[in-house]
Scaffold this active site. Structure first.
Site, PDB file in Angstrom:
ATOM      1  N   ARG A  22       0.894  -1.199   0.107  1.00  0.00           N
ATOM      2  CA  ARG A  22      -0.185  -0.102   0.038  1.00  0.00           C
ATOM      3  C   ARG A  22       0.905   1.165  -0.079  1.00  0.00           C
ATOM      4  O   ARG A  22       0.517   2.003   0.531  1.00  0.00           O
ATOM      5  CB  ARG A  22      -0.756   0.054   1.208  1.00  0.00           C
ATOM      6  N   SER A  52     -11.000  -2.043   2.767  1.00  0.00           N
ATOM      7  CA  SER A  52     -10.428  -2.587   4.179  1.00  0.00           C
ATOM      8  C   SER A  52     -10.052  -1.136   4.749  1.00  0.00           C
ATOM      9  O   SER A  52      -9.334  -0.081   4.237  1.00  0.00           O
ATOM     10  CB  SER A  52      -8.993  -3.108   4.025  1.00  0.00           C
ATOM     11  N   GLU A 107      -5.638   2.509   6.353  1.00  0.00           N
ATOM     12  CA  GLU A 107      -5.343   2.464   4.689  1.00  0.00           C
ATOM     13  C   GLU A 107      -6.123   3.551   4.140  1.00  0.00           C
ATOM     14  O   GLU A 107      -5.772   4.115   3.455  1.00  0.00           O
ATOM     15  CB  GLU A 107      -5.728   0.959   4.279  1.00  0.00           C
TER      16      GLU A 107
HETATM   17  C1  LIG Z   1     -15.620  -2.232  -1.677  1.00  0.00           C
HETATM   18  C2  LIG Z   1     -13.911  -2.049  -1.853  1.00  0.00           C
HETATM   19  C3  LIG Z   1     -13.235  -3.065  -1.891  1.00  0.00           C
HETATM   20  C4  LIG Z   1     -11.937  -2.688  -2.184  1.00  0.00           C
HETATM   21  N1  LIG Z   1     -10.712  -3.609  -2.183  1.00  0.00           N
HETATM   22  C5  LIG Z   1      -9.611  -3.331  -2.172  1.00  0.00           C
HETATM   23  C6  LIG Z   1      -8.715  -4.686  -2.461  1.00  0.00           C
HETATM   24  O1  LIG Z   1      -9.017  -5.668  -2.475  1.00  0.00           O
HETATM   25  N2  LIG Z   1      -7.416  -4.347  -2.611  1.00  0.00           N
HETATM   26  C7  LIG Z   1      -6.896  -2.836  -2.545  1.00  0.00           C
HETATM   27  O2  LIG Z   1      -5.739  -2.493  -2.611  1.00  0.00           O
HETATM   28  N3  LIG Z   1      -7.716  -1.834  -2.289  1.00  0.00           N
HETATM   29  C8  LIG Z   1      -9.100  -2.219  -2.134  1.00  0.00           C
HETATM   30  N4  LIG Z   1     -10.084  -0.992  -1.978  1.00  0.00           N
HETATM   31  C9  LIG Z   1      -9.419   0.354  -1.887  1.00  0.00           C
HETATM   32  C10 LIG Z   1      -9.514   1.236  -3.243  1.00  0.00           C
HETATM   33  O3  LIG Z   1     -10.263   0.485  -4.289  1.00  0.00           O
HETATM   34  C11 LIG Z   1      -7.993   1.082  -3.802  1.00  0.00           C
HETATM   35  O4  LIG Z   1      -6.901   1.588  -3.062  1.00  0.00           O
HETATM   36  C12 LIG Z   1      -7.931   1.891  -5.076  1.00  0.00           C
HETATM   37  O5  LIG Z   1      -6.435   1.702  -5.686  1.00  0.00           O
HETATM   38  C13 LIG Z   1      -8.035   3.338  -4.993  1.00  0.00           C
HETATM   39  O6  LIG Z   1      -8.232   3.977  -6.364  1.00  0.00           O
HETATM   40  P1  LIG Z   1      -8.914   5.349  -6.339  1.00  0.00           P
HETATM   41  O7  LIG Z   1      -8.842   5.441  -7.956  1.00  0.00           O
HETATM   42  O8  LIG Z   1     -10.467   5.238  -5.795  1.00  0.00           O
HETATM   43  O9  LIG Z   1      -8.083   6.371  -5.585  1.00  0.00           O
HETATM   44  P2  LIG Z   1      -8.657   7.352  -4.850  1.00  0.00           P
HETATM   45  O10 LIG Z   1      -9.560   6.772  -3.535  1.00  0.00           O
HETATM   46  O11 LIG Z   1      -9.444   8.348  -5.367  1.00  0.00           O
HETATM   47  O12 LIG Z   1      -7.264   8.033  -3.993  1.00  0.00           O
HETATM   48  C14 LIG Z   1      -6.409   7.286  -3.145  1.00  0.00           C
HETATM   49  C15 LIG Z   1      -5.184   8.128  -3.357  1.00  0.00           C
HETATM   50  O13 LIG Z   1      -4.366   8.071  -4.361  1.00  0.00           O
HETATM   51  C16 LIG Z   1      -4.147   9.400  -4.858  1.00  0.00           C
HETATM   52  N5  LIG Z   1      -4.644   9.343  -6.287  1.00  0.00           N
HETATM   53  C17 LIG Z   1      -5.774   8.771  -7.030  1.00  0.00           C
HETATM   54  N6  LIG Z   1      -5.423   9.110  -8.193  1.00  0.00           N
HETATM   55  C18 LIG Z   1      -4.221   9.788  -8.291  1.00  0.00           C
HETATM   56  C19 LIG Z   1      -3.575  10.083  -9.661  1.00  0.00           C
HETATM   57  N7  LIG Z   1      -4.003   9.837 -10.868  1.00  0.00           N
HETATM   58  N8  LIG Z   1      -2.081  10.733  -9.368  1.00  0.00           N
HETATM   59  C20 LIG Z   1      -1.789  10.738  -8.042  1.00  0.00           C
HETATM   60  N9  LIG Z   1      -2.413  10.622  -7.142  1.00  0.00           N
HETATM   61  C21 LIG Z   1      -3.701   9.898  -7.320  1.00  0.00           C
HETATM   62  C22 LIG Z   1      -5.298  10.275  -4.115  1.00  0.00           C
HETATM   63  O14 LIG Z   1      -4.770  11.518  -3.765  1.00  0.00           O
HETATM   64  C23 LIG Z   1      -5.273   9.531  -2.676  1.00  0.00           C
HETATM   65  O15 LIG Z   1      -4.154   9.561  -1.905  1.00  0.00           O
HETATM   66  C24 LIG Z   1     -11.516  -1.416  -2.050  1.00  0.00           C
HETATM   67  C25 LIG Z   1     -12.464  -0.380  -1.728  1.00  0.00           C
HETATM   68  C26 LIG Z   1     -13.580  -0.636  -1.564  1.00  0.00           C
HETATM   69  C27 LIG Z   1     -14.497   0.422  -1.338  1.00  0.00           C
END
Ligand SMILES: Cc1cc2nc3c(=O)[nH]c(=O)nc-3n(C[C@H](O)[C@H](O)[C@H](O)COP(=O)(O)OP(=O)(O)OC[C@H]3O[C@@H](n4cnc5c(N)ncnc54)[C@H](O)[C@@H]3O)c2cc1C
Length: 300
Positions: free
Chosen positions: A175, A225, A295
């Site tokens: 992470r 998580s 996380e």
């Molecule tokens: C139901 C559910 C299940 C999940 N299961 C998992 C799993 O199995 N494994 C896992 O690892 N995660 C899981 N997650 C967490 C999440 O989906 C991941 O961490 C995902 O990669 C986040 O992507 P996002 O686009 O939503 O990022 P965001 O939540 O929008 O941002 C996360 C971080 O990334 C930064 N960010 C986003 N896009 C960019 C960019 N283009 N450039 C620079 N910084 C950026 C943001 O500033 C922030 O710090 C889950 C979440 C949910 C709701």
């Protein structure tokens, strides 16, 4: 021109919002408004928005699909920039795939499966974008972004230049990535996959998603998580052993289905969610001597 007019001038009226509730844009469905919200169409617009923010000394915050973030109830007194569907092109060339930072992981996994490419099945149920997944080195069921990424193009906000970072330079760990430490914005990424059997790939994705549905509280809003896995333990197991399943404050509670998830049962404020997180941390620390680290990224 004032700050707001400059933002509209660069991003376009249709890509601009003022006083926008962030609960509409994050999977936790809680938290206050952003003073301004911009969804850039392309890298030039993004760079222009960053330039205006820097010149006006207004802070900015990037998000993707908002599936790992929580804004406080006070909201955000700067510009939230969503890298989403407008920057989400996916191109497949033999076993190499390029994807815009705003592409959803599910779309990427599906596109690669259609092309009989294996390696991204683990990502199909993670509700994030490519950008967010690289920042978090998202992973599940034994796979992680680190295993498949060759490089990412990032915008370096400090030096106003585009850099190409290779797998090593991305410093991907549990992470973790270099993007969390620097002023980088992910623009696009290049993945190397292996040729495989399309039916087997689809079968594996279905199996992993069925496992997710049976174990995770997917009918509630959450950020997945809530806590990182502490070394040698599972956060969910520790929380359950401390008798915290179902513990709630306002509309937020520890899921009864999976104790590693704090969920919004409807109408939770960010402060309800943060209170549950704090109570869980204190209780687990008190009983198990393990400090759980969130996380989900709390944006203040
Ligand atoms: C139901 C559910 C299940 C999940 N299961 C998992 C799993 O199995 N494994 C896992 O690892 N995660 C899981 N997650 C967490 C999440 O989906 C991941 O961490 C995902 O990669 C986040 O992507 P996002 O686009 O939503 O990022 P965001 O939540 O929008 O941002 C996360 C971080 O990334 C930064 N960010 C986003 N896009 C960019 C960019 N283009 N450039 C620079 N910084 C950026 C943001 O500033 C922030 O710090 C889950 C979440 C949910 C709701």
């Amino acid at each position: 021109m004032d700050f707001k007019s400059r933002l509209i001038d660069i991003a376009g009226e249709k890509n601009f919002r003022e006083n926008e509730p962030m609960k509409k844009h994050i999977t936790f469905k809680a938290g206050g408004p952003a003073a301004y919200l911009v969804t850039p169409d392309n890298t030039d617009t993004l760079a222009g928005v960053i330039k205006v923010c820097k010149e006006s000394r207004v802070r900015y915050q990037i998000i993707g699909n908002g599936s790992n973030v929580l804004f406080t109830d006070d909201g955000y007194d700067g510009v939230v920039i969503i890298i989403g569907s407008k920057m989400s092109a996916i191109k497949v060339d033999n076993n190499v795939v390029n994807a815009g930072a705003g592409a959803k992981l599910a779309a990427l996994a599906s596109e690669t499966a259609t092309n009989s490419l294996t390696g991204l099945e683990f990502a199909s149920g993670i509700p994030g974008t490519v950008g967010g997944a690289i920042v978090m080195n998202a992973g599940a069921y034994g796979g992680e972004i680190k295993d498949v990424i060759i490089s990412a193009a990032v915008y370096d906000c400090e030096n106003d230049e585009i850099l190409i970072l290779g797998n090593e330079e991305l410093e991907l760990g549990y992470r973790q990535s270099v993007i969390q430490k620097k002023e980088y914005i992910v623009l696009e990424a290049c993945f190397e996959l292996r040729h495989g059997d399309r039916d087997e790939i689809n079968e594996k994705m279905k199996d992993l998603n069925d496992r997710r549905k049976s174990k995770q509280p997917l009918s509630y809003a959450s950020a997945g998580s809530t806590f990182k896995r502490p070394e040698g333990y599972y956060a969910g197991g520790l929380i359950e052993e401390c008798g915290l399943k179902g513990f709630g404050v306002g509309g937020a509670k520890v899921s009864e289905k999976h104790a590693g998830f704090v969920v919004n049962t409807g109408g939770a404020s960010a402060s309800d969610i943060l209170s549950v997180i704090k109570h869980v941390q204190n209780t687990v620390y008190g009983q198990k001597n393990v400090m759980l680290e969130p996380e989900v990224r709390i944006i203040k």
